[in-house]
Design an enzyme around this catalytic site. Sequence first.
Site, PDB file in Angstrom:
ATOM      1  N   ASP A  74      11.724 -19.256 -48.926  1.00  8.15           N
ATOM      2  CA  ASP A  74      10.495 -18.562 -48.559  1.00  8.15           C
ATOM      3  C   ASP A  74       9.380 -19.598 -48.447  1.00  8.15           C
ATOM      4  O   ASP A  74       9.052 -20.257 -49.439  1.00  8.15           O
ATOM      5  CB  ASP A  74      10.115 -17.523 -49.618  1.00  8.15           C
ATOM      6  N   LYS A 137       7.318 -12.241 -43.359  1.00 13.63           N
ATOM      7  CA  LYS A 137       7.062 -11.536 -44.611  1.00 13.63           C
ATOM      8  C   LYS A 137       5.564 -11.355 -44.771  1.00 13.63           C
ATOM      9  O   LYS A 137       4.785 -12.269 -44.490  1.00 13.63           O
ATOM     10  CB  LYS A 137       7.655 -12.354 -45.757  1.00 13.63           C
ATOM     11  N   LYS A 173      10.011  -8.385 -43.951  1.00 16.77           N
ATOM     12  CA  LYS A 173       9.977  -8.102 -45.388  1.00 16.77           C
ATOM     13  C   LYS A 173       8.553  -7.810 -45.846  1.00 16.77           C
ATOM     14  O   LYS A 173       7.706  -8.695 -45.822  1.00 16.77           O
ATOM     15  CB  LYS A 173      10.537  -9.277 -46.197  1.00 16.77           C
TER      16      LYS A 173
END
Length: 237
Positions: A74, A137, A173
């Site tokens: 991430d 995300k 996400k």
Amino acid sequence: MAARNPGQEFDITTGAVCVYASRVADCVRALKKVGGSHIPIASVATGFPTGQVPLKTRLEEIRLAVDDGASEIDIVINRAYALSGNWKGVYDEVRLMREACGEAHMKTILATGELGSMTNVYKASLVCMMAGADFIKTSTGKEGVNATIPVALVMVRAIREYYHKTGYKVGFKPAGGIRSAKDACLWLALMKEELGDEWLQPHLFRIGASSLLTDIERQIFHFVTGRYAAAHELPMA
């Protein structure tokens, strides 16, 4: 729900276990001990949550996390570049991070609560997808404003446009502030309506579930027993 036979196990696991880069090796060992080696390990690299460290350091942190066993990374984008309209700068950095990830799956955190406008959210979504993000995300979970439906609508429509133009499917996400099973149903409905059934699968949709997990456990407890559990009855509470 079908009756469960003795010894039957449901093939349900978390999408990934997310840890800081310095704890990836510990996570690998811990999961191996409990038979969870099949569960992906995600590492929040690149100076999470702000990303305010030199690019060289951020790239090295990615490489170290992958070498230690992370299969997902991430990253966080350079918000200063986004806010100043330096989209080439955002693209170049994300592209280098994509290269540093190697075979690892890369989720790009936009930190939408700090981008200033929906236009910036849309541009950041497209730039990160063009730079090679496997997922986009919403948030780190550390911003004052995290996952919201209006921001998500902008992001998923950017995903849809990118797919129509390139044929490449990018995942989504939402993270931060999703605390109830009812909230999760809302996000599932959004994905189904905007992107279709395929985007309901874990390779294209995840929910940041640190706060959500306890409520899911409460709802399952209620389904089985007909009552809600007291806090001391739930391990996650």
